[in-house]
Write a protein that holds these residues in place. Structure first.
Motif, PDB file in Angstrom:
ATOM      1  N   MET A   1       8.266  -2.040  21.815  1.00 22.41           N
ATOM      2  CA  MET A   1       9.009  -1.816  20.576  1.00 22.41           C
ATOM      3  C   MET A   1       8.224  -2.330  19.360  1.00 22.41           C
ATOM      4  SD  MET A   1      11.731  -0.637  19.184  1.00 22.41           S
ATOM      5  CE  MET A   1      12.757  -0.781  17.744  1.00 22.41           C
ATOM      6  N   ARG A   2       7.658  -3.560  19.535  1.00 26.38           N
ATOM      7  CA  ARG A   2       6.890  -4.128  18.430  1.00 26.38           C
ATOM      8  C   ARG A   2       5.672  -3.275  18.095  1.00 26.38           C
ATOM      9  NH1 ARG A   2       6.703 -10.670  19.601  1.00 26.38           N
ATOM     10  NH2 ARG A   2       8.945 -11.061  19.263  1.00 26.38           N
ATOM     11  N   SER A   3       5.013  -2.768  19.149  1.00 23.60           N
ATOM     12  CA  SER A   3       3.836  -1.933  18.900  1.00 23.60           C
ATOM     13  C   SER A   3       4.219  -0.644  18.185  1.00 23.60           C
ATOM     14  CB  SER A   3       3.125  -1.614  20.217  1.00 23.60           C
ATOM     15  OG  SER A   3       3.969  -0.896  21.088  1.00 23.60           O
ATOM     16  N   THR A   4       5.394  -0.090  18.506  1.00 23.20           N
ATOM     17  CA  THR A   4       5.860   1.131  17.834  1.00 23.20           C
ATOM     18  C   THR A   4       6.134   0.867  16.363  1.00 23.20           C
ATOM     19  OG1 THR A   4       6.859   1.932  19.881  1.00 23.20           O
ATOM     20  CG2 THR A   4       7.629   2.914  17.824  1.00 23.20           C
ATOM     21  N   VAL A   5       6.792  -0.267  16.098  1.00 25.31           N
ATOM     22  CA  VAL A   5       7.084  -0.629  14.705  1.00 25.31           C
ATOM     23  C   VAL A   5       5.790  -0.884  13.941  1.00 25.31           C
ATOM     24  CG1 VAL A   5       8.134  -2.378  13.220  1.00 25.31           C
ATOM     25  CG2 VAL A   5       9.355  -1.568  15.243  1.00 25.31           C
ATOM     26  N   ARG A   6       4.843  -1.570  14.598  1.00 18.67           N
ATOM     27  CA  ARG A   6       3.563  -1.858  13.955  1.00 18.67           C
ATOM     28  C   ARG A   6       2.807  -0.562  13.662  1.00 18.67           C
ATOM     29  NH1 ARG A   6       1.560  -4.742  17.682  1.00 18.67           N
ATOM     30  NH2 ARG A   6       2.458  -6.705  16.961  1.00 18.67           N
ATOM     31  N   TRP A   7       2.827   0.350  14.633  1.00 17.56           N
ATOM     32  CA  TRP A   7       2.148   1.632  14.439  1.00 17.56           C
ATOM     33  C   TRP A   7       2.776   2.414  13.294  1.00 17.56           C
ATOM     34  CZ3 TRP A   7       3.777   6.724  14.692  1.00 17.56           C
ATOM     35  CH2 TRP A   7       2.771   7.682  14.687  1.00 17.56           C
ATOM     36  N   ALA A   8       4.118   2.422  13.249  1.00 17.01           N
ATOM     37  CA  ALA A   8       4.814   3.137  12.184  1.00 17.01           C
ATOM     38  C   ALA A   8       4.501   2.515  10.824  1.00 17.01           C
ATOM     39  CB  ALA A   8       6.318   3.121  12.435  1.00 17.01           C
ATOM     40  N   ALA A   9       4.444   1.189  10.772  1.00 16.08           N
ATOM     41  CA  ALA A   9       4.144   0.510   9.514  1.00 16.08           C
ATOM     42  C   ALA A   9       2.727   0.821   9.050  1.00 16.08           C
ATOM     43  CB  ALA A   9       4.331  -0.998   9.673  1.00 16.08           C
ATOM     44  N   LEU A  10       1.788   0.796   9.983  1.00 14.78           N
ATOM     45  CA  LEU A  10       0.403   1.101   9.633  1.00 14.78           C
ATOM     46  C   LEU A  10       0.245   2.544   9.181  1.00 14.78           C
ATOM     47  CD1 LEU A  10      -1.494  -0.778  12.497  1.00 14.78           C
ATOM     48  CD2 LEU A  10      -1.426  -1.395  10.064  1.00 14.78           C
TER      49      LEU A  10
ATOM     50  N   GLY B   1       2.616   4.423   7.836  1.00 12.83           N
ATOM     51  CA  GLY B   1       3.224   4.534   6.513  1.00 12.83           C
ATOM     52  C   GLY B   1       2.328   3.983   5.429  1.00 12.83           C
ATOM     53  N   ALA B   2       1.697   2.842   5.708  1.00 13.01           N
ATOM     54  CA  ALA B   2       0.787   2.257   4.724  1.00 13.01           C
ATOM     55  C   ALA B   2      -0.409   3.166   4.479  1.00 13.01           C
ATOM     56  CB  ALA B   2       0.313   0.890   5.208  1.00 13.01           C
ATOM     57  N   ALA B   3      -0.925   3.778   5.546  1.00 11.26           N
ATOM     58  CA  ALA B   3      -2.070   4.680   5.406  1.00 11.26           C
ATOM     59  C   ALA B   3      -1.710   5.897   4.559  1.00 11.26           C
ATOM     60  CB  ALA B   3      -2.571   5.115   6.779  1.00 11.26           C
ATOM     61  N   VAL B   4      -0.508   6.412   4.762  1.00 11.14           N
ATOM     62  CA  VAL B   4      -0.053   7.571   3.981  1.00 11.14           C
ATOM     63  C   VAL B   4       0.049   7.204   2.507  1.00 11.14           C
ATOM     64  CG1 VAL B   4       1.919   9.079   3.548  1.00 11.14           C
ATOM     65  CG2 VAL B   4       1.134   8.710   5.887  1.00 11.14           C
ATOM     66  N   LEU B   5       0.624   6.028   2.220  1.00  7.80           N
ATOM     67  CA  LEU B   5       0.772   5.603   0.827  1.00  7.80           C
ATOM     68  C   LEU B   5      -0.585   5.381   0.165  1.00  7.80           C
ATOM     69  CD1 LEU B   5       3.766   3.086   1.079  1.00  7.80           C
ATOM     70  CD2 LEU B   5       3.789   5.377   0.072  1.00  7.80           C
ATOM     71  N   VAL B   6      -1.495   4.752   0.896  1.00  6.68           N
ATOM     72  CA  VAL B   6      -2.827   4.501   0.337  1.00  6.68           C
ATOM     73  C   VAL B   6      -3.564   5.818   0.083  1.00  6.68           C
ATOM     74  CG1 VAL B   6      -5.112   3.552   0.853  1.00  6.68           C
ATOM     75  CG2 VAL B   6      -3.063   2.190   1.303  1.00  6.68           C
ATOM     76  N   SER B   7      -3.479   6.751   1.022  1.00  4.76           N
ATOM     77  CA  SER B   7      -4.139   8.046   0.856  1.00  4.76           C
ATOM     78  C   SER B   7      -3.575   8.806  -0.339  1.00  4.76           C
ATOM     79  CB  SER B   7      -3.989   8.886   2.129  1.00  4.76           C
ATOM     80  OG  SER B   7      -4.602   8.266   3.228  1.00  4.76           O
ATOM     81  N   ALA B   8      -2.250   8.783  -0.462  1.00  4.15           N
ATOM     82  CA  ALA B   8      -1.614   9.474  -1.583  1.00  4.15           C
ATOM     83  C   ALA B   8      -2.007   8.829  -2.909  1.00  4.15           C
ATOM     84  CB  ALA B   8      -0.096   9.453  -1.416  1.00  4.15           C
ATOM     85  N   GLU B   9      -2.052   7.510  -2.920  1.00  2.39           N
ATOM     86  CA  GLU B   9      -2.457   6.790  -4.134  1.00  2.39           C
ATOM     87  C   GLU B   9      -3.888   7.162  -4.513  1.00  2.39           C
ATOM     88  OE1 GLU B   9      -1.134   4.694  -7.121  1.00  2.39           O
ATOM     89  OE2 GLU B   9       0.005   4.290  -5.290  1.00  2.39           O
ATOM     90  N   TRP B  10      -4.762   7.207  -3.523  1.00  2.00           N
ATOM     91  CA  TRP B  10      -6.161   7.522  -3.784  1.00  2.00           C
ATOM     92  C   TRP B  10      -6.321   8.946  -4.309  1.00  2.00           C
ATOM     93  CZ3 TRP B  10      -9.495  11.136  -1.490  1.00  2.00           C
ATOM     94  CH2 TRP B  10     -10.833  11.033  -1.888  1.00  2.00           C
TER      95      TRP B  10
END
Length: 206
Positions: free
Chosen positions: A1-10, A12-21
């Motif tokens: 469960m923790r790995s799934t949440v961590r993967w989802a968080a990463l 989401g962060a990657a999507v936000l960073v890519s969109a920002e860039w």
């Protein structure tokens, strides 16, 4: 469960960073460092069938006003070297986008600078076509909208009047973290909206 949440968080962060860039890059494409005392800030309208400026147009007005170069403006006769041009025609029979934006700038934001209105355009291409007579004497030209849309308009100016496109400088329509949660959607829309631009317009040689 923790790995799934961590993967989802990463993810989401990657999507936000890519969109920002992407938005950061678009805001810096097809602009230069032109100097001069006469500045034109062109604010492009967004479809607005309501009788008052909608959220998108209100933001574009604020971005346009903060794009006014204080030093350039102070250098002009009477401190009014910069003109702000609102561009956009009526939507669905309602008021012209340009007039709604100008009213918002005056009545809500207290802007007392030079304003011009272009209220015939029904597309980005027409925005550019119809503002050309208003910007021909400007030393510096800024086009304000969401970054992808502004880039599209700059590319259109480059096609229609390459001499004027040489005077394009960066507007203050991108700030890190602004529209943060909507940036991914704006990035997806931007990729779609810019799909027909030539490679040299999307990624000009340095």
């Amino acid at each position: 469960m923790r790995s799934t949440v961590r993967w989802a968080a990463l993810t989401g962060a990657a999507v936000l960073v890519s969109a920002e860039w992407l938005n950061w890059r678009w805001s810096r494409t097809l602009v230069g460092n032109r100097a001069g005392d006469r500045e034109a800030v062109v604010v492009l309208g967004y479809r607005n069938p309501q009788p008052a400026a909608n959220r998108v147009n209100r933001w574009r007005v604020r971005a346009g006003l903060r794009s006014v170069d204080v030093d350039v403006d102070a250098a002009g006769a009477g401190g009014r070297a910069t003109r702000v041009i609102f561009s956009g025609g009526p939507t669905s029979g309602g008021p012209a986008e340009a007039r709604l934006m100008a009213d918002y700038a005056r009545s809500e934001l207290g802007f007392d600078g030079r304003v011009q209105i272009e209220d015939r355009s029904a597309s980005t291409w027409e925005n550019v076509t119809h503002v050309i007579p208003l910007i021909e004497d400007a030393d510096r030209i800024k086009i304000v909208s969401q970054p992808a849309h502004a880039l599209k308009a700059r590319a259109y100016l480059r096609r229609q009047r390459p001499d004027l496109a040489e005077r394009l400088v960066r507007a203050d329509d991108y700030r890190p973290g602004e529209w943060l949660l909507l940036k991914p959607l704006l990035a997806v829309y931007g990729l779609w909206a810019l799909r027909r631009l030539r490679a040299d317009e999307r990624n000009p040689p340095r």
